[in-house]
Design a protein around this motif. Structure first.
Motif, mmCIF file in Angstrom:
data_model
loop_
_atom_site.group_PDB
_atom_site.id
_atom_site.type_symbol
_atom_site.label_atom_id
_atom_site.label_comp_id
_atom_site.label_asym_id
_atom_site.label_seq_id
_atom_site.Cartn_x
_atom_site.Cartn_y
_atom_site.Cartn_z
ATOM 1 N N ALA B 96 0.812 -1.222 0.000
ATOM 2 C CA ALA B 96 0.000 0.000 0.000
ATOM 3 C C ALA B 96 0.841 1.266 0.000
ATOM 4 O O ALA B 96 0.476 2.272 0.589
ATOM 5 C CB ALA B 96 -0.979 0.015 1.173
ATOM 6 N N GLU B 99 -0.685 3.135 -5.443
ATOM 7 C CA GLU B 99 -2.050 2.715 -5.750
ATOM 8 C C GLU B 99 -2.189 2.560 -7.262
ATOM 9 O O GLU B 99 -1.408 3.122 -8.030
ATOM 10 C CB GLU B 99 -3.054 3.723 -5.206
ATOM 11 N N ARG B 258 0.749 6.449 -3.296
ATOM 12 C CA ARG B 258 -0.429 6.656 -2.456
ATOM 13 C C ARG B 258 -0.228 7.899 -1.597
ATOM 14 O O ARG B 258 0.814 8.056 -0.970
ATOM 15 C CB ARG B 258 -0.628 5.438 -1.560
#
Lengths: 740, 341
Positions: B96, B99, B258
């Motif tokens: 994460a 993205e 992200r």
């Protein structure tokens, strides 16, 4: 000084206080400037970031307290009592502000920075006026501010490194230390895939050298302590040599390398220093003047880069002349050769000082007493040179351990401590592992420093104070001079060839494959390298100014003022000099990546890293300059009721301009050629020339790399020559020694 | 009183100097770039010309890029990660750190590349692993030209091979994963132990072997073919060989970070980077990897996957950080320390 202080105007019982100004500054910056940030940029202005909206309770308290202090400072009140109030309220405000930042983890904004600094100044004024500290407000505030900077940018990052190595994800554990120290990357001795036992060989070498050490020590007198010390030293050296040759891993390799490089470099440095003082030939002195400049103007790993062309697998000497196709250069050999070239000038500069400190009268006396030249050397010259040699030897060990560029390019399959710090962080992304390596490296360097202090102690070996007395040195025996000159000539030839190969490489299509002349690399450089070079110059220049000013201030405080913690301030500010660059780089990225002190990704952190890296040189330069200025000048100024800030600016500053100028130029030059401490810190818009150079060389854009190196070498040379020209205008020579 | 003011002016001056280095912001996108320096440098001017958005680029190796993105995940400096082997891009997506963003030209991208990586990152180019050889060096040694992976164990190549170290280079991990997929793990490690004796040096960077190869210091370099083609075009006397058993490849990645600060600009940059116009920037910078956009007109010299026997590289399985760490650790313990002389 003590007598003068009592007659200062500030000692009368009541009146206004100069604290109103810092209090007002703090007040205004809290009201109008952002207290926190959401991002990396310090130039964010948004109503939501003011202290009153971010932390209303804290803001109201701080503002109210400051308003009271502004008013109180402008009224005629008793000095001492108000001083205590200033200290009390100021410290409470400062601690509350810092405490809020640390507990919430919000990055500080410009307003917080200014307000907290102003609060420190205010505390300083209070400390001075209340008489808690017997210095004037300027000195007290400066002490507080410089202590804060040293704490925040030297001590705190190093502490973070130590913490990260034993404090993983919020838990204290030694598992990382264990796993790193146990890994084959750190030490590997026994290799299960070879028929022979490496452990046995290492043990044998250790014992043999231990015995040799004991015997050598026993020759000087059969005392148990001496013999044990010799045995111990021998065992340590034996293990390093054995593990370096038969084993592998970062620790033995780095130590073994340092043990090879240090004696050779020190020897060559001594040769050059003796030649400079006693040679009859004029060319010797002229070429040595150039030698002393080289380490300053050469970007790191440029020698390594040029060596590949001469001694590499298909190098001009090894391949074309000798027909060898050996892998000889990549590994300890290559790194050692490159380091010897890079560090000999440094050793020369150190030894030049101690050779020039010799008094010819001793040698003359010895000669008059009919001693032969050799016993004279053995009994008179050698003992006097020993401390200088030890200093050069230990400093070279430190430089060799901390060196990053050469092992990076020439290290081959061997690991080195300084590069492993980098690879752990960038290759394996393990900040804790990098921290463990950093701690080990820092520990080793500090041990070497401690050894130096133990060995040399505080005994002064200078034979005369000030300039050497009358008399001339007897010239060296002819055979010796010839030998030494040959060494210098060979060394010089090698250096010329290395530099020449870089210049040559920047003008041919593909070095060694297609040797047709081209300006292509310089054209590429103007498109791609020039903006980066300018940016680097900008950052280096800013950092040089700050390093010089802060260095000047700290040097003044440390050498001219008496206060509690003076020694700590001096040691703290010198600590960054001892710390290997990669360790400092890792420390900065670990310490300033999140939380209240978020600075990574900005140009500011690069400037700060360079400031605190280069400041010790400026400090030492100014201290040595101050030692030549009689204190009576400052006392006269104080008697005329000038505060120490005025004395500093109008008396000392003009007298120290040559030192400050030299400090600034050397900070600039070192900033331009720095790599290990800033390689982690580059960010968008803040690319740096040395990092780009390393990348070009690694990817095979050798011509362009050579062009960049050429431009840097000539540019820096021009800057240094300009410095010499300017300082000649001031009528005083500038000494290079302080900068190295 | 007067004195205090001037002191303060000094301090103000110092603070101003401090701040002048944090320059004012404008319409920008911050890109961390893991392809060769030439390509990275060419991106900025081209994108600015196309859109008027300023590109600020830091170029670092793929692993280093992942390290920096991970270190800054709470407060990212960068908006887009451009290029570099796919496995770290895959890992970044799994953790994460990045993205997935569906670029405008997604429909035009090579279906095989898309299929291999799914919606984890955007395929940017394909690079095929191969051997670079220096025929003259091999000839002088009387060694044959290697055609297959298994040829590398031939004692005639003693000290003539360079490949990067998987601890620092994604290229080398691609080789390990390829060999494991081709021969199975045990045999792959036996093979690597076999040619370990012939390796002159494990380099830090995956591109590095071509330097020694071009200069005739070694005879064989194992790396991505497009970097070799680029060097050959520059005039170095090298040739490119594809191993007969089949070979693996990387799918170079493009990822949106992200929490990017300039998200819209980052997305515009990504749209542009996989458009034919954006992909041709690589060609002008001398890059010969196969672009992911099928509409991009190709130039001569690009190694075309159709000409080689490619394995069905399992990017998902071998991009898994756990397997990756295990294989690299195994290599570091079982292959690297073996004696070579």
């Amino acid at each position: 000084m003590a007598v003068m202080r009592q007659s200062r105007p500030g000692r009368i019982s009541g009146g206004r206080s100069s604290a109103w100004l810092p209090a007002l500054v703090a007040l205004l910056s809290l009201l109008m400037l952002p207290w926190g940030r959401t991002d990396r940029s310090l130039l964010e202005f948004d109503g939501k970031l003011l202290v009153l909206s971010q932390a209303p309770g804290l803001g109201v308290l701080l503002l109210a307290g400051l308003a009271v202090l502004v008013v109180a400072s402008l009224l005629h009140l008793p000095l001492v009592q108000r001083g205590y109030a200033l200290v009390g309220l100021g410290s409470a405000g400062f601690l509350a502000g810092v405490g809020w930042l640390v507990t919430t983890g919000v990055p500080f904004g410009v307003g917080a920075l200014l307000a907290l600094s102003a609060l420190l100044v205010l505390i300083g004024v209070g400390l001075s006026e209340s008489g808690i500290i017997q210095n004037d407000p300027f000195v007290t505030s400066s002490i507080l501010i410089s202590s804060l900077f040293v704490l925040l940018f030297i001590v705190y990052p190093l502490f973070t490194v130590l913490r990260e190595s034993i404090w993983i994800k919020g838990v204290f554990t030694l598992s990382k230390v264990q796993s790193v120290l146990g890994s084959p990357l750190f030490i590997s001795i026994e290799n299960p895939y070879t028929p022979q036992s490496e452990q046995f060989r290492v043990a044998l070498t250790t014992l043999a050298l231990g015995l040799v050490g004991a015997v050598l020590a026993a020759r000087g007198g059969l005392r148990a302590g001496r013999v044990f010390a010799g045995l111990g030293a021998g065992l340590v050296l034996g293990w390093i040599v054995g593990a370096g040759i038969y084993g592998g891993g970062a620790l033995p390799t780095s130590l073994y390398l340092a043990l090879i490089v240090a004696p050779i470099t020190t020897g060559l440095g001594l040769v050059f220093a003796l030649l400079e003082q006693r040679s009859r030939a004029g060319w010797v002195r002229r070429s040595l003047a150039i030698v002393s400049l080289l380490p300053l103007i050469t970007p790191p790993f440029v020698f390594a880069f040029a060596l590949i062309y001469w001694l590499g697998r298909s190098g001009i000497i090894t391949g074309d002349l000798l027909g060898l196709k050996s892998n000889f250069l990549f590994g300890i050999n290559g790194v050692a050769i490159a380091q010897i070239f890079a560090f000999t000038p440094v050793a020369f500069l150190i030894l030049r000082g101690s050779v020039q400190g010799l008094n010819p009268a001793f040698e003359e006396a010895s000669a008059t007493l009919r001693a032969q030249p050799w016993p004279t050397f053995q009994r008179i010259t050698w003992p006097l040179l020993r401390p200088g040699l030890a200093a050069a030897f230990l400093l070279t060990i430190i430089e060799s351990l901390a060196d990053f560029g050469n092992p990076m390019l020439l290290g081959g399959d061997r690991n080195f401590l300084a590069t492993e710090v980098f690879l752990a962080l960038t290759g394996r992304y393990d900040p804790n592992e990098a921290a463990v390596y950093g701690t080990v490296l820092l520990g080793l360097v500090l041990v070497v420093f401690a050894l130096q202090r133990l060995w040399l102690g505080n005994t002064s070996f200078v034979t005369v104070t000030g300039k050497p007395g009358g008399g001339n040195f007897s010239p060296l025996p002819l055979w010796l001079e010839r030998t030494l000159q040959t060494v210098l000539a060979l060394w010089g030839l090698a250096v010329v060839l290395l530099y020449f190969s870089i210049f040559y490489g920047s003008f041919v299509q593909i070095w060694g494959i297609n040797n047709s002349f081209t300006f292509k690399h310089y054209q590429d450089l103007t498109n791609l390298g020039l903006p980066v070079l300018l940016k680097t110059a900008q950052l280096a220049f800013i950092s040089a100014i700050i390093a010089t000013l802060v260095g000047f201030l700290i040097a003044y405080l440390v050498s001219r003022q008496q206060f509690f913690g003076r020694g700590l301030l001096e040691v703290g500010s010198m600590l960054s000099f001892a710390t290997p660059g990669t360790v400092m780089g890792v420390a900065y990225i670990l310490a300033f990546n999140t939380g209240p002190w978020l600075l990574t990704g900005t140009g500011i952190i690069i400037v700060l890293a360079l400031v605190f890296r280069n400041m010790p040189a400026a400090i030492r330069g100014v201290i040595s300059g101050l030692s030549q200025i009689d204190k009576s000048l400052e006392e006269a100024s104080t008697l005329l009721r000038a505060p120490s800030s005025t004395t500093l600016r109008r008396v000392l500053l003009p007298l120290l301009i040559p030192q400050l100028l030299a400090g600034m130029v050397f900070s600039f030059v070192r900033g331009m050629t720095a790599i290990s401490q800033i390689i982690f810190l580059i960010s968008p818009g803040n690319a740096l020339a040395t990092v780009l150079l390393l990348r070009w060389i690694e990817q095979g854009d050798l011509g362009r790399g050579a062009a960049m190196a050429t431009v840097m070498i000539f540019g820096l040379l021009a800057v240094i020559l300009l410095l010499f020209a300017v300082s000649r205008c001031f009528g005083r020579g500038t000494s290079l020694d302080a900068a190295v | 009183m007067l004195m205090r003011k001037t002191n303060l002016r000094w301090w103000l001056f110092v603070v101003m100097v401090f701040m002048s280095s944090g320059l004012a912001q404008q319409k920008v996108v911050n890109v961390i770039c893991s392809v060769t320096q030439n390509w990275c440098e060419a991106l900025g001017p081209a994108f600015k010309q196309a859109t008027g958005i300023e590109v600020r680029i830091v170029s670092v190796s793929t692993n280093e890029a992942l390290a920096r993105l991970r270190a800054e995940r709470a407060n990212p400096t960068f908006d887009v990660w451009f290029g570099g082997t796919g496995d770290p891009h895959y890992e970044a997506f799994k953790d994460a750190i990045t993205e997935w963003y569906r670029v405008k030209a997604y429909g035009d991208l090579s279906p095989t590349m898309k299929a291999a990586i799914g919606t984890t990152y955007i395929p940017l180019y394909q690079g095929i692993l191969g051997f670079g050889i220096n025929p003259k060096v091999l000839q002088d040694r009387g060694a044959p030209i290697p055609r297959c992976w298994k040829d590398l164990t031939n004692p005639a190549y003693r000290g003539l091979i360079q490949v990067s170290n998987p601890n620092t280079s994604g290229t080398s991990y691609t080789m390990i994963a390829t060999l494991v997929q081709l021969f199975g793990e045990e045999e792959a490690f036996n093979l690597m132990r076999g040619f370990h004796r012939n390796v002159a040096e494990y380099t830090r960077s995956g591109v590095a072997p071509r330097i020694a190869l071009g200069r005739g210091e070694i005879g064989i370099g194992i790396q991505f073919m497009h970097d070799l083609v680029e060097f050959k075009k520059q005039g170095f006397p090298i040739e490119v060989v594809a191993p007969c058993e089949g070979t693996g490849y990387e799918i170079g990645g493009l990822s949106l970070v992200r929490g990017a600060k300039n998200k819209a600009n980052g997305q515009a940059f990504m749209d542009w980077a996989v458009s034919p116009a954006g992909q041709q920037v690589g060609f002008r910078a001398g890059i010969f990897s196969l672009p992911s956009n099928t509409k991009t007109p190709l130039i001569e010299g690009i190694p075309d996957p159709k000409d080689f026997k490619l394995i069905n590289y399992d990017a998902k399985k071998y991009g898994d950080p756990e397997l990756r760490t295990r294989l690299i650790t195994r290599w570091t313990r079982e292959v690297f320390p073996l004696p070579r002389r």
